[in-house]
Design an enzyme around this catalytic site. Sequence first.
Site, PDB file in Angstrom:
ATOM      1  N   SER A 148       0.855  -1.184   0.000  1.00  0.00           N
ATOM      2  CA  SER A 148       0.000   0.000   0.000  1.00  0.00           C
ATOM      3  C   SER A 148       0.890   1.233   0.000  1.00  0.00           C
ATOM      4  O   SER A 148       2.117   1.118   0.078  1.00  0.00           O
ATOM      5  CB  SER A 148      -0.865   0.030   1.266  1.00  0.00           C
ATOM      6  N   LYS A 149       0.252   2.375  -0.104  1.00  0.00           N
ATOM      7  CA  LYS A 149       1.030   3.624  -0.130  1.00  0.00           C
ATOM      8  C   LYS A 149       1.971   3.711   1.065  1.00  0.00           C
ATOM      9  O   LYS A 149       3.033   4.298   0.992  1.00  0.00           O
ATOM     10  CB  LYS A 149       0.078   4.819  -0.109  1.00  0.00           C
ATOM     11  N   ARG A 150       1.541   3.135   2.165  1.00  0.00           N
ATOM     12  CA  ARG A 150       2.350   3.231   3.380  1.00  0.00           C
ATOM     13  C   ARG A 150       3.644   2.416   3.292  1.00  0.00           C
ATOM     14  O   ARG A 150       4.601   2.682   3.981  1.00  0.00           O
ATOM     15  CB  ARG A 150       1.538   2.811   4.601  1.00  0.00           C
ATOM     16  N   THR A 151       3.640   1.404   2.397  1.00  0.00           N
ATOM     17  CA  THR A 151       4.837   0.538   2.341  1.00  0.00           C
ATOM     18  C   THR A 151       5.817   0.979   1.262  1.00  0.00           C
ATOM     19  O   THR A 151       6.854   0.371   1.090  1.00  0.00           O
ATOM     20  CB  THR A 151       4.433  -0.926   2.076  1.00  0.00           C
ATOM     21  N   GLY A 152       5.485   2.014   0.504  1.00  0.00           N
ATOM     22  CA  GLY A 152       6.430   2.482  -0.526  1.00  0.00           C
ATOM     23  C   GLY A 152       5.688   2.980  -1.754  1.00  0.00           C
ATOM     24  O   GLY A 152       4.485   3.181  -1.708  1.00  0.00           O
TER      25      GLY A 152
END
Length: 496
Positions: free
Chosen positions: A257-261
């Site tokens: 997801s956006k949070r992981t990269g």
Amino acid sequence: MKLLNMTVVTRFAPSPTGYLHIWSLRTVLYNYLYAKKNNGKFMLRIEDTDRTRLVEWSVENMIQVLASVWLIPDEGPNNPGDKGPYYQSERLEIYRKYIDELIKNDKAYYCFCSSERLSELREEQTSLGLPTKYDKNCRFMSEDEIQAKLDAGVSYTVRLKVPEGKKVRFEDTVKWKIEVDTKDIDEQVLLKSDGFPTYHLANVVDDYLMWVTHVIRGDEWTPSAPKHVLLYEAFGWTPPTFSHIPLLLATGGKKLSKRTGDVSVEIYLEKWYLVESIINYISLLGWNPKTTEEFFSMSELIERFNLDHVNKSGAIFDVERLNFFNAHYLKNSDINDLYNKLLTYLKRYDEEFFNTLQKFPEEYNKNILNELKSRIKKFDELKGLTTFFYTDAKLAELDVFINPKMKLESIDDVIASLELVEDVLTKNDELTSVNEIKDVFVDAIKDAGMKNGQVLWPARVALSGEEFSPGTLELIYLLGKEKSLERINNVLENLK
Ligand code: GLU
């Protein structure tokens, strides 16, 4: 639908809610490969029935990104065939007709429940720890009751009538047999009160009308598939073949997801990743080519791709692996081809560097690229590594020149070495290959009774202005005699 000789039709059916993400790219790729492998057709359909989540620029952006990574649909909004329109919002009358058919055949029913009632129901179920489902309140209304509500203009939705006491069974090429009890299936809304269909109805009707034979999509749609199968049954249609491909995970096992990269495909294009690396790497996220080989061109992928070899478990998207593929393709690319690709990227993403390159001979630029292509993982590293080829080299600090290990203890030592370099460069005209330059320098250094490092180290620092750079001989070759001499002389003057 699964008749012999039927043309394979696959589709990508995005909801236009933003950028094209890595996981969608993999869905597109598998659909594309499977269609091409079977001489079939790959379609693009825009599922824009959820009007609250629409992002205006999304469709054009997705089409453009798909074209950039060579995944051009055979049919879609920009290249219509006979199955359009391709925006679901332009097909409302079609859905209405099918909704009426379902109601007439007792496969769907009007629901007049207010949104307040439905949220109360949901809250109640949640507080009791029950799964949230419609309680079939309107399922058993009499025809007269229904007509009275319709006449009174009460707002309604239309729901799927899920047959009671049945098992829904279907095969998925990835998960094999799936079986769900109908008591666990919610009586899904098919038509919303605003007259728009829900995803489920529009998706099934369109896959049928567009002759889609294979539905290849992310695992997150597996829970919807039994509802879709029920709809196919309600219409009396044969369902397509389903393949629900495993989730993509980030390194560490979290959902990507956006949070992981970076998850938007465009970001990787903006970083000038080669398309062949992106495609090759993405193809392997969930598909097993059943060989130890790992580098495949698009045509090799088309030849080898097989839905039976899609893994069941989640695949990990790891940028380091993408870099590995990219380094491979950079290193092994034909230099003319690579140079053209570089220019294409620069034109789009870095006009300044593009203009810089235009001021230098093509041959000069290509030689530099050729020298560096095996040292970089990404095109964008090139810019930082080549500054001194395109501007006057900065003057390095004195202590970078001084290197006692190489017998360079004082300014005088450095000057003596650089004077030798100046002398060799002045006397030799034929410096047309790195090997030639090497021969000339090795001989001269030997004759002068000096050591290679003693001469080549300060020469490299003078030519590049940097502590780290390609080797001296490569630099002389790339910069050419004139520019090399100019830089050596400039540093000599300064040191003196
Ligand atoms: N509109 C759905 C999506 O956004 C399509 C899912 C499917 O392929 O059926 O992914």
